[in-house]
Design a protein around this motif. Structure first.
Motif, PDB file in Angstrom:
ATOM      1  N   GLY A 173    -102.142 -21.981 -43.584  1.00 33.72           N
ATOM      2  CA  GLY A 173    -101.723 -21.110 -44.709  1.00 33.72           C
ATOM      3  C   GLY A 173    -100.351 -20.930 -44.438  1.00 33.72           C
ATOM      4  N   PRO A 174    -100.134 -19.689 -44.537  1.00 33.58           N
ATOM      5  CA  PRO A 174     -99.086 -18.756 -44.628  1.00 33.58           C
ATOM      6  C   PRO A 174     -98.122 -19.127 -43.095  1.00 33.58           C
ATOM      7  CG  PRO A 174     -99.882 -17.579 -44.598  1.00 33.58           C
ATOM      8  CD  PRO A 174    -101.283 -18.308 -44.567  1.00 33.58           C
ATOM      9  N   LEU A 175     -98.745 -19.934 -41.887  1.00 33.52           N
ATOM     10  CA  LEU A 175     -98.187 -19.540 -41.031  1.00 33.52           C
ATOM     11  C   LEU A 175     -98.002 -21.468 -40.752  1.00 33.52           C
ATOM     12  CD1 LEU A 175    -101.214 -18.104 -38.941  1.00 33.52           C
ATOM     13  CD2 LEU A 175     -98.305 -16.962 -39.755  1.00 33.52           C
ATOM     14  N   MET A 176     -96.448 -20.944 -40.022  1.00 31.53           N
ATOM     15  CA  MET A 176     -95.924 -22.971 -40.005  1.00 31.53           C
ATOM     16  C   MET A 176     -95.163 -22.936 -38.316  1.00 31.53           C
ATOM     17  SD  MET A 176     -93.461 -24.684 -42.398  1.00 31.53           S
ATOM     18  CE  MET A 176     -93.520 -26.487 -42.270  1.00 31.53           C
ATOM     19  N   VAL A 177     -95.356 -23.947 -37.745  1.00 28.00           N
ATOM     20  CA  VAL A 177     -94.205 -23.409 -36.602  1.00 28.00           C
ATOM     21  C   VAL A 177     -92.935 -23.394 -36.666  1.00 28.00           C
ATOM     22  CG1 VAL A 177     -94.079 -25.438 -34.931  1.00 28.00           C
ATOM     23  CG2 VAL A 177     -96.366 -24.771 -35.427  1.00 28.00           C
ATOM     24  N   ALA A 178     -92.369 -22.920 -36.298  1.00 30.33           N
ATOM     25  CA  ALA A 178     -90.147 -23.006 -35.951  1.00 30.33           C
ATOM     26  C   ALA A 178     -90.353 -23.174 -35.116  1.00 30.33           C
ATOM     27  CB  ALA A 178     -90.337 -21.992 -36.933  1.00 30.33           C
ATOM     28  N   PRO A 179     -88.448 -23.723 -34.592  1.00 33.32           N
ATOM     29  CA  PRO A 179     -88.423 -23.823 -33.099  1.00 33.32           C
ATOM     30  C   PRO A 179     -89.045 -22.331 -32.645  1.00 33.32           C
ATOM     31  CG  PRO A 179     -86.477 -24.422 -35.093  1.00 33.32           C
ATOM     32  CD  PRO A 179     -87.987 -23.642 -35.723  1.00 33.32           C
ATOM     33  N   ASN A 180     -88.582 -22.041 -31.498  1.00 32.42           N
ATOM     34  CA  ASN A 180     -89.577 -20.850 -31.076  1.00 32.42           C
ATOM     35  C   ASN A 180     -89.634 -20.050 -31.567  1.00 32.42           C
ATOM     36  OD1 ASN A 180     -88.286 -22.331 -28.590  1.00 32.42           O
ATOM     37  ND2 ASN A 180     -86.107 -22.043 -29.018  1.00 32.42           N
ATOM     38  N   ALA A 181     -90.453 -19.849 -32.331  1.00 34.15           N
ATOM     39  CA  ALA A 181     -90.981 -18.679 -33.310  1.00 34.15           C
ATOM     40  C   ALA A 181     -92.413 -19.494 -34.431  1.00 34.15           C
ATOM     41  CB  ALA A 181     -89.850 -18.610 -34.289  1.00 34.15           C
TER      42      ALA A 181
ATOM     43  N   ALA B 232     -98.020  -6.625 -43.656  1.00 32.49           N
ATOM     44  CA  ALA B 232     -98.944  -6.428 -44.822  1.00 32.49           C
ATOM     45  C   ALA B 232     -98.882  -8.011 -45.439  1.00 32.49           C
ATOM     46  CB  ALA B 232     -99.591  -5.730 -45.776  1.00 32.49           C
ATOM     47  N   LEU B 233     -99.428  -9.157 -45.923  1.00 33.11           N
ATOM     48  CA  LEU B 233     -98.822 -10.184 -46.584  1.00 33.11           C
ATOM     49  C   LEU B 233     -99.263 -10.011 -47.533  1.00 33.11           C
ATOM     50  CD1 LEU B 233     -99.663 -12.750 -44.580  1.00 33.11           C
ATOM     51  CD2 LEU B 233     -97.358 -11.732 -44.045  1.00 33.11           C
ATOM     52  N   ASP B 234     -98.630  -9.886 -49.332  1.00 33.93           N
ATOM     53  CA  ASP B 234     -99.388 -10.246 -50.551  1.00 33.93           C
ATOM     54  C   ASP B 234     -99.536 -11.527 -51.304  1.00 33.93           C
ATOM     55  OD1 ASP B 234    -100.579  -9.089 -52.728  1.00 33.93           O
ATOM     56  OD2 ASP B 234     -98.674  -7.935 -53.707  1.00 33.93           O
ATOM     57  N   VAL B 235     -99.495 -11.967 -51.250  1.00 28.31           N
ATOM     58  CA  VAL B 235     -99.583 -13.955 -51.128  1.00 28.31           C
ATOM     59  C   VAL B 235    -101.033 -13.699 -52.510  1.00 28.31           C
ATOM     60  CG1 VAL B 235     -97.836 -14.824 -50.178  1.00 28.31           C
ATOM     61  CG2 VAL B 235    -101.253 -14.624 -49.541  1.00 28.31           C
ATOM     62  N   PRO B 236    -101.228 -15.039 -53.129  1.00 26.42           N
ATOM     63  CA  PRO B 236    -102.240 -15.361 -54.087  1.00 26.42           C
ATOM     64  C   PRO B 236    -102.849 -16.440 -52.902  1.00 26.42           C
ATOM     65  CG  PRO B 236    -100.399 -15.671 -55.248  1.00 26.42           C
ATOM     66  CD  PRO B 236     -99.748 -15.274 -54.217  1.00 26.42           C
ATOM     67  N   THR B 237    -104.852 -16.300 -53.260  1.00 28.39           N
ATOM     68  CA  THR B 237    -105.857 -16.409 -52.284  1.00 28.39           C
ATOM     69  C   THR B 237    -106.349 -17.520 -53.096  1.00 28.39           C
ATOM     70  OG1 THR B 237    -106.771 -14.532 -52.279  1.00 28.39           O
ATOM     71  CG2 THR B 237    -105.528 -15.095 -50.784  1.00 28.39           C
TER      72      THR B 237
ATOM     73  N   ASP C 165     -93.031 -16.790 -55.935  1.00 28.45           N
ATOM     74  CA  ASP C 165     -93.083 -15.764 -53.975  1.00 28.45           C
ATOM     75  C   ASP C 165     -93.923 -14.724 -54.456  1.00 28.45           C
ATOM     76  OD1 ASP C 165     -90.932 -16.746 -53.408  1.00 28.45           O
ATOM     77  OD2 ASP C 165     -89.447 -15.430 -53.608  1.00 28.45           O
ATOM     78  N   GLY C 166     -94.406 -14.362 -52.970  1.00 27.75           N
ATOM     79  CA  GLY C 166     -95.495 -14.024 -52.418  1.00 27.75           C
ATOM     80  C   GLY C 166     -94.292 -12.218 -52.046  1.00 27.75           C
ATOM     81  N   SER C 167     -95.015 -11.602 -51.312  1.00 31.84           N
ATOM     82  CA  SER C 167     -93.864 -10.494 -50.581  1.00 31.84           C
ATOM     83  C   SER C 167     -94.942 -10.006 -49.269  1.00 31.84           C
ATOM     84  CB  SER C 167     -94.321  -9.362 -51.725  1.00 31.84           C
ATOM     85  OG  SER C 167     -95.254  -8.290 -51.892  1.00 31.84           O
ATOM     86  N   ALA C 168     -94.170  -9.484 -48.318  1.00 31.87           N
ATOM     87  CA  ALA C 168     -94.668  -9.501 -47.333  1.00 31.87           C
ATOM     88  C   ALA C 168     -93.585  -7.655 -46.677  1.00 31.87           C
ATOM     89  CB  ALA C 168     -93.534  -9.873 -46.241  1.00 31.87           C
ATOM     90  N   THR C 169     -94.602  -6.942 -46.990  1.00 31.25           N
ATOM     91  CA  THR C 169     -93.962  -5.090 -47.135  1.00 31.25           C
ATOM     92  C   THR C 169     -94.407  -4.903 -45.065  1.00 31.25           C
ATOM     93  OG1 THR C 169     -95.174  -5.068 -48.620  1.00 31.25           O
ATOM     94  CG2 THR C 169     -95.280  -2.956 -46.771  1.00 31.25           C
TER      95      THR C 169
END
Length: 155
Positions: A5-13, A52-57, A88-92
């Motif tokens: 989904g909106p999560l992705m592996v990044a180096p050390n994060a 809080a993530l506001d992205v289309p689902t 873009d969605g948004s993150a609060t």
């Protein structure tokens, strides 16, 4: 790169959103607000109350696959790049009682499968509530698996 989904592996994060554009990097020490490779701010975990993530689902399980196929067909029909980018969605972020909303770029056109967004919210809330668990952000692959387990608990 492993993604859920909106999560992705990044180096050390753990990246939330498209790492090539507007996204958050959740590290063991802080949340880094980024636009591609540029840092736009660093927020220590201690003051964070909510993200809080506001992205289309969507209810469709493979939205990235569907959008890729449809855009590929459109590009083939046009014989050129259709120039369609995901909005873009948004993150609060709520920090010490104050909320700030920022853009959050998406990986593909169309919505994310709804359970993946629910799993991301539950994982982030867990990391906020349990500081001792943030060390896992140095090994984000495990957290992607945990988000998938949390999402299965929301259906």
């Amino acid at each position: 790169m492993k993604r859920y989904g909106p999560l992705m592996v990044a180096p050390n994060a753990l990246a939330v959103g498209d790492p090539g554009r507007h996204h958050l990097r959740l590290t063991p020490d802080a949340v880094v607000i980024r636009d591609g490779v540029e840092n736009r701010g660093i927020v220590p975990w201690e003051g964070i109350e909510e993200i809080a993530l506001d992205v289309p689902t969507t209810r469709f399980r493979l939205p990235g696959f569907l959008s890729t196929v449809l855009l590929g067909a459109l590009a083939a029909a046009m014989l050129s790049d259709p120039g369609v980018d995901p909005d873009d969605g948004s993150a609060t972020l709520t920090v010490d009682g104050e909320s700030t909303t920022m853009p959050l770029s998406r990986h593909h056109v169309g919505g994310y499968w709804a359970p993946t967004v629910a799993g991301a919210h539950r994982l982030i809330a867990h990391l906020i509530a349990h500081p001792e668990q943030r060390a896992l952000l140095g090994h984000p692959e495990r957290l992607i698996d945990l988000a998938a387990q949390l999402a299965r608990g929301t259906r």
